[in-house]
Design a protein around this motif. Structure first.
Motif, PDB file in Angstrom:
ATOM      1  N   HIS A   1       0.856  -1.184   0.000  1.00 42.83           N
ATOM      2  CA  HIS A   1       0.000   0.000   0.000  1.00 42.83           C
ATOM      3  C   HIS A   1       0.894   1.236   0.000  1.00 42.83           C
ATOM      4  CE1 HIS A   1      -3.908  -1.986   1.067  1.00 42.83           C
ATOM      5  NE2 HIS A   1      -3.065  -2.933   1.431  1.00 42.83           N
ATOM      6  N   THR A   2       0.454   2.267  -0.687  1.00 44.26           N
ATOM      7  CA  THR A   2       1.289   3.460  -0.826  1.00 44.26           C
ATOM      8  C   THR A   2       0.505   4.732  -0.543  1.00 44.26           C
ATOM      9  OG1 THR A   2       2.624   4.745  -2.385  1.00 44.26           O
ATOM     10  CG2 THR A   2       0.807   3.489  -3.312  1.00 44.26           C
ATOM     11  N   CYS A   3       1.218   5.747  -0.089  1.00 45.81           N
ATOM     12  CA  CYS A   3       0.614   7.072   0.096  1.00 45.81           C
ATOM     13  C   CYS A   3       0.599   7.874  -1.201  1.00 45.81           C
ATOM     14  CB  CYS A   3       1.390   7.851   1.158  1.00 45.81           C
ATOM     15  SG  CYS A   3       1.232   7.190   2.835  1.00 45.81           S
ATOM     16  N   SER A   4       1.260   7.389  -2.234  1.00 42.08           N
ATOM     17  CA  SER A   4       1.488   8.200  -3.431  1.00 42.08           C
ATOM     18  C   SER A   4       0.210   8.638  -4.117  1.00 42.08           C
ATOM     19  CB  SER A   4       2.363   7.422  -4.418  1.00 42.08           C
ATOM     20  OG  SER A   4       3.651   7.227  -3.903  1.00 42.08           O
ATOM     21  N   LYS A   5      -0.707   7.712  -4.363  1.00 43.68           N
ATOM     22  CA  LYS A   5      -1.870   8.001  -5.197  1.00 43.68           C
ATOM     23  C   LYS A   5      -3.064   8.473  -4.374  1.00 43.68           C
ATOM     24  CE  LYS A   5       0.608   6.340  -8.597  1.00 43.68           C
ATOM     25  NZ  LYS A   5       1.189   7.161  -9.647  1.00 43.68           N
ATOM     26  N   SER A   6      -3.440   7.707  -3.356  1.00 40.99           N
ATOM     27  CA  SER A   6      -4.643   8.025  -2.582  1.00 40.99           C
ATOM     28  C   SER A   6      -4.517   9.321  -1.813  1.00 40.99           C
ATOM     29  CB  SER A   6      -4.948   6.885  -1.612  1.00 40.99           C
ATOM     30  OG  SER A   6      -5.134   5.665  -2.297  1.00 40.99           O
ATOM     31  N   PHE A   7      -3.290   9.680  -1.421  1.00 41.64           N
ATOM     32  CA  PHE A   7      -3.080  10.841  -0.573  1.00 41.64           C
ATOM     33  C   PHE A   7      -2.250  11.943  -1.244  1.00 41.64           C
ATOM     34  CE2 PHE A   7      -3.158   7.110   2.447  1.00 41.64           C
ATOM     35  CZ  PHE A   7      -4.478   7.295   2.833  1.00 41.64           C
ATOM     36  N   ASN A   8      -1.965  11.793  -2.538  1.00 42.56           N
ATOM     37  CA  ASN A   8      -1.194  12.813  -3.281  1.00 42.56           C
ATOM     38  C   ASN A   8       0.186  13.054  -2.676  1.00 42.56           C
ATOM     39  OD1 ASN A   8      -3.522  13.256  -4.908  1.00 42.56           O
ATOM     40  ND2 ASN A   8      -4.321  14.679  -3.372  1.00 42.56           N
ATOM     41  N   MET A   9       0.865  11.986  -2.294  1.00 43.29           N
ATOM     42  CA  MET A   9       2.140  12.106  -1.593  1.00 43.29           C
ATOM     43  C   MET A   9       3.265  11.378  -2.339  1.00 43.29           C
ATOM     44  SD  MET A   9       0.542  11.539   2.230  1.00 43.29           S
ATOM     45  CE  MET A   9       2.128  11.229   3.017  1.00 43.29           C
ATOM     46  N   ALA A  10       3.202  11.360  -3.666  1.00 46.08           N
ATOM     47  CA  ALA A  10       4.183  10.603  -4.442  1.00 46.08           C
ATOM     48  C   ALA A  10       5.615  11.087  -4.198  1.00 46.08           C
ATOM     49  CB  ALA A  10       3.845  10.685  -5.929  1.00 46.08           C
ATOM     50  N   GLY A  11       5.782  12.374  -3.954  1.00 41.50           N
ATOM     51  CA  GLY A  11       7.120  12.923  -3.752  1.00 41.50           C
ATOM     52  C   GLY A  11       7.742  12.584  -2.412  1.00 41.50           C
ATOM     53  N   LEU A  12       6.952  12.101  -1.464  1.00 35.72           N
ATOM     54  CA  LEU A  12       7.482  11.799  -0.134  1.00 35.72           C
ATOM     55  C   LEU A  12       8.040  10.385  -0.032  1.00 35.72           C
ATOM     56  CD1 LEU A  12       4.795  13.564   2.085  1.00 35.72           C
ATOM     57  CD2 LEU A  12       7.160  14.252   1.696  1.00 35.72           C
ATOM     58  N   ARG A  13       7.669   9.514  -0.966  1.00 32.56           N
ATOM     59  CA  ARG A  13       8.179   8.143  -1.026  1.00 32.56           C
ATOM     60  C   ARG A  13       7.976   7.393   0.281  1.00 32.56           C
ATOM     61  NH1 ARG A  13       6.821   7.416  -4.721  1.00 32.56           N
ATOM     62  NH2 ARG A  13       7.960   5.477  -5.040  1.00 32.56           N
ATOM     63  N   VAL A  14       6.724   7.098   0.594  1.00 33.91           N
ATOM     64  CA  VAL A  14       6.427   6.305   1.782  1.00 33.91           C
ATOM     65  C   VAL A  14       5.271   5.368   1.479  1.00 33.91           C
ATOM     66  CG1 VAL A  14       4.906   8.090   2.768  1.00 33.91           C
ATOM     67  CG2 VAL A  14       5.955   6.363   4.271  1.00 33.91           C
ATOM     68  N   ALA A  15       5.441   4.118   1.911  1.00 38.60           N
ATOM     69  CA  ALA A  15       4.462   3.070   1.672  1.00 38.60           C
ATOM     70  C   ALA A  15       4.646   2.023   2.757  1.00 38.60           C
ATOM     71  CB  ALA A  15       4.679   2.456   0.282  1.00 38.60           C
TER      72      ALA A  15
ATOM     73  N   GLY B   1       3.165   9.743   6.539  1.00 43.17           N
ATOM     74  CA  GLY B   1       2.357   8.583   6.183  1.00 43.17           C
ATOM     75  C   GLY B   1       1.421   8.166   7.298  1.00 43.17           C
ATOM     76  N   ALA B   2       1.903   8.253   8.538  1.00 42.40           N
ATOM     77  CA  ALA B   2       1.046   7.909   9.678  1.00 42.40           C
ATOM     78  C   ALA B   2      -0.165   8.832   9.743  1.00 42.40           C
ATOM     79  CB  ALA B   2       1.853   7.985  10.968  1.00 42.40           C
ATOM     80  N   ALA B   3       0.060  10.122   9.497  1.00 41.20           N
ATOM     81  CA  ALA B   3      -1.054  11.079   9.507  1.00 41.20           C
ATOM     82  C   ALA B   3      -2.042  10.772   8.390  1.00 41.20           C
ATOM     83  CB  ALA B   3      -0.510  12.499   9.370  1.00 41.20           C
ATOM     84  N   ALA B   4      -1.527  10.377   7.241  1.00 37.79           N
ATOM     85  CA  ALA B   4      -2.405  10.070   6.109  1.00 37.79           C
ATOM     86  C   ALA B   4      -3.276   8.852   6.408  1.00 37.79           C
ATOM     87  CB  ALA B   4      -1.562   9.827   4.858  1.00 37.79           C
ATOM     88  N   PHE B   5      -2.660   7.762   6.832  1.00 35.34           N
ATOM     89  CA  PHE B   5      -3.442   6.550   7.079  1.00 35.34           C
ATOM     90  C   PHE B   5      -4.384   6.724   8.269  1.00 35.34           C
ATOM     91  CE2 PHE B   5       0.039   4.451   4.631  1.00 35.34           C
ATOM     92  CZ  PHE B   5      -0.775   3.932   3.632  1.00 35.34           C
ATOM     93  N   ALA B   6      -3.944   7.475   9.277  1.00 33.12           N
ATOM     94  CA  ALA B   6      -4.812   7.702  10.442  1.00 33.12           C
ATOM     95  C   ALA B   6      -6.042   8.521  10.087  1.00 33.12           C
ATOM     96  CB  ALA B   6      -4.029   8.389  11.557  1.00 33.12           C
ATOM     97  N   ASN B   7      -5.938   9.331   9.056  1.00 31.49           N
ATOM     98  CA  ASN B   7      -7.039  10.217   8.655  1.00 31.49           C
ATOM     99  C   ASN B   7      -7.626   9.838   7.293  1.00 31.49           C
ATOM    100  OD1 ASN B   7      -7.075  12.600  10.761  1.00 31.49           O
ATOM    101  ND2 ASN B   7      -4.921  12.156  10.347  1.00 31.49           N
ATOM    102  N   HIS B   8      -7.484   8.594   6.909  1.00 37.97           N
ATOM    103  CA  HIS B   8      -7.910   8.184   5.560  1.00 37.97           C
ATOM    104  C   HIS B   8      -9.404   8.421   5.325  1.00 37.97           C
ATOM    105  CE1 HIS B   8      -9.953   4.265   6.494  1.00 37.97           C
ATOM    106  NE2 HIS B   8      -9.223   4.364   7.584  1.00 37.97           N
ATOM    107  N   LYS B   9     -10.209   8.304   6.369  1.00 40.54           N
ATOM    108  CA  LYS B   9     -11.659   8.458   6.187  1.00 40.54           C
ATOM    109  C   LYS B   9     -12.046   9.867   5.760  1.00 40.54           C
ATOM    110  CE  LYS B   9     -13.035   4.807   9.415  1.00 40.54           C
ATOM    111  NZ  LYS B   9     -13.759   4.510  10.678  1.00 40.54           N
ATOM    112  N   SER B  10     -11.284  10.856   6.175  1.00 44.97           N
ATOM    113  CA  SER B  10     -11.593  12.240   5.781  1.00 44.97           C
ATOM    114  C   SER B  10     -10.794  12.683   4.562  1.00 44.97           C
ATOM    115  CB  SER B  10     -11.317  13.200   6.942  1.00 44.97           C
ATOM    116  OG  SER B  10      -9.953  13.153   7.339  1.00 44.97           O
ATOM    117  N   ILE B  11      -9.612  12.120   4.361  1.00 53.05           N
ATOM    118  CA  ILE B  11      -8.758  12.544   3.248  1.00 53.05           C
ATOM    119  C   ILE B  11      -9.236  11.978   1.920  1.00 53.05           C
ATOM    120  CG2 ILE B  11      -6.448  12.341   2.237  1.00 53.05           C
ATOM    121  CD1 ILE B  11      -5.306  12.372   5.066  1.00 53.05           C
ATOM    122  N   VAL B  12      -9.587  10.702   1.893  1.00 59.96           N
ATOM    123  CA  VAL B  12      -9.836  10.004   0.630  1.00 59.96           C
ATOM    124  C   VAL B  12     -11.057  10.515  -0.134  1.00 59.96           C
ATOM    125  CG1 VAL B  12     -10.491   7.763  -0.339  1.00 59.96           C
ATOM    126  CG2 VAL B  12      -8.552   7.926   1.229  1.00 59.96           C
ATOM    127  N   PRO B  13     -12.207  10.720   0.501  1.00 57.97           N
ATOM    128  CA  PRO B  13     -13.406  11.075  -0.292  1.00 57.97           C
ATOM    129  C   PRO B  13     -13.243  12.269  -1.225  1.00 57.97           C
ATOM    130  CG  PRO B  13     -14.064  10.402   1.898  1.00 57.97           C
ATOM    131  CD  PRO B  13     -12.571  10.483   1.927  1.00 57.97           C
TER     132      PRO B  13
END
Length: 388
Positions: free
Chosen positions: A231-245, A276-288
């Motif tokens: 799983h990656t933060c690149s696409k779902s969270f617009n974080m491709a430049g941070l390189r975290v998965a 990445g931790a912030a992204a996955f912890a807040n996926h319910k509000s970030i993704v929609p």
């Protein structure tokens, strides 16, 4: 002098695409780039705020955790439970990665020997093949049915006897094909039968539309015995430049990967893991809202194609469209005609293996109005080509 394994790999087609794109820009052309799938939406505010707080932390002066920062793997485990109903042990069944592309390559390099075979879909993300060749192993391309599922019966017995790994990618880049848990169960059973490591590249887990829900391999009973999933933060969270998965799954496979990574690097940037931790912890509000924007773009592009007489089915998932090259063109001549004429950049299908020839990929990485105009230009040029 480069290694023999590196010399054996043909030039990367994306380099060729970039060279052609650069040549047009050097001549003063303005291009609408729908080639590379690089997100253009902003990094979520909650992620930026987490990085701003972390950047002053003195702990960033030290090396990161080999396996993964506890906050990151904890957030990843919670995400897997909330999103898929899957319970994982963060210490044994999760690991941080510097992007899923590197993680896939490292899985191949840590598990495969020169005499091994890696089973790869015949239309594939390039790292599947290239990492296999770098390992000195042999990629065997598995034919696909029209719906994008794998024709496992087509694999030669001699290849199965040497097979070490099977890589899958649903939702698929580039074809956008999706599967249900029933199909994933078929793949798990096949991996168990033939003692394969099953690698599920789930880069587009959140980018789905019209009520379709992307499943995880671990929703299949017994998958943990044979599978890992990225799983990656690149696409779902617009974080491709941070390189975290992260990679999740079979503890033995992850231990092997961990041993390999410890010899060539020192873990994943702590700052990237905080993000990445912030992204996955807040996926319910970030993704929609991210998905809603891609749906608007998809619908605008498809509607414009329809108005131009090009009738395609809107994909259920990913940030791409996978389209047929029009009559009168081959892959590269179509790409060049689009750049030379309306100034639209797309990716030729052959970038994803010989079986992709005759197609091209469009990335939805421009605003809806720009995409609509690009689609109009594509249909107009296709009509001209067919007439000639």
């Amino acid at each position: 002098m480069s290694s023999r394994s590196l010399q054996a790999i043909p030039p990367y087609i994306f380099w060729e695409l970039d060279a052609r794109r650069t040549a047009h820009r050097d001549r003063g052309r303005t291009l609408v780039d729908l080639g590379i799938g690089s997100p253009d939406q902003p990094i979520p505010h909650v992620v930026i705020e987490a990085m701003q707080r972390a950047i002053v932390d003195r702990k960033l002066s030290g090396y990161p955790d080999f396996h993964g920062h506890p906050t990151f793997v904890g957030a990843a485990a919670q995400y897997m439970y909330e999103r898929f109903g899957v319970t994982l042990d963060p210490k044994r069944e999760l690991m941080a990665l510097a992007g899923s592309k590197e993680g896939i390559a490292e899985m191949v390099l840590s598990h495969c020997n020169a005499e091994d075979v890696v089973l790869v879909p015949e239309i594939y993300y390039p790292v599947y093949e290239r990492a296999t060749r770098l390992a000195g192993a042999t990629p065997v391309f598995v034919s696909m049915f029209a719906d994008g599922t794998l024709n496992l019966a087509s694999i030669a017995v001699s290849d199965l006897a040497c097979a070490r790994m099977l890589i899958i990618n649903y939702p698929c880049n580039p074809t956008t094909a999706t599967v249900t848990t029933r199909e994933l169960a078929r793949l798990v059973a096949f991996a168990e039968q033939h003692a394969l490591v099953l690698v599920s590249d789930l880069a587009y887990s959140e980018l789905s539309y019209d009520g379709f829900r992307v499943p995880s391999i671990f929703e299949v009973p017994g998958a943990m015995n044979v599978a890992v999933e990225l799983h990656t933060c690149s696409k779902s969270f617009n974080m491709a430049g941070l390189r975290v998965a992260f990679i999740a799954g079979n503890a033995e496979a992850l231990a092997t990967l961990d041993a390999y990574r410890a010899n060539i690097g020192y873990g994943v940037s702590t700052l990237a893991q905080v993000a990445g931790a912030a992204a996955f912890a807040n996926h319910k509000s970030i993704v929609p809202p991210v998905v809603a924007e891609y749906k608007v773009r998809r619908d605008a592009f498809v509607a414009s194609l329809h108005r131009g007489g090009w009738h395609v089915t809107a994909p259920q998932a990913t940030m791409y469209l996978w389209l047929d090259v029009p009559d009168g063109f081959d892959d590269w001549s179509w790409v060049e005609a689009l750049m030379d004429g309306p100034g639209v950049v797309v990716t030729p299908g052959l970038a994803f293996g010989p079986a992709g020839t005759g197609h091209f990929r469009v990335s939805l990485v421009q605003p809806a109005d720009v995409l609509a105009r690009a689609a109009e230009a594509i249909t107009q040029l296709a009509t001209v080509g067919a007439a000639n």
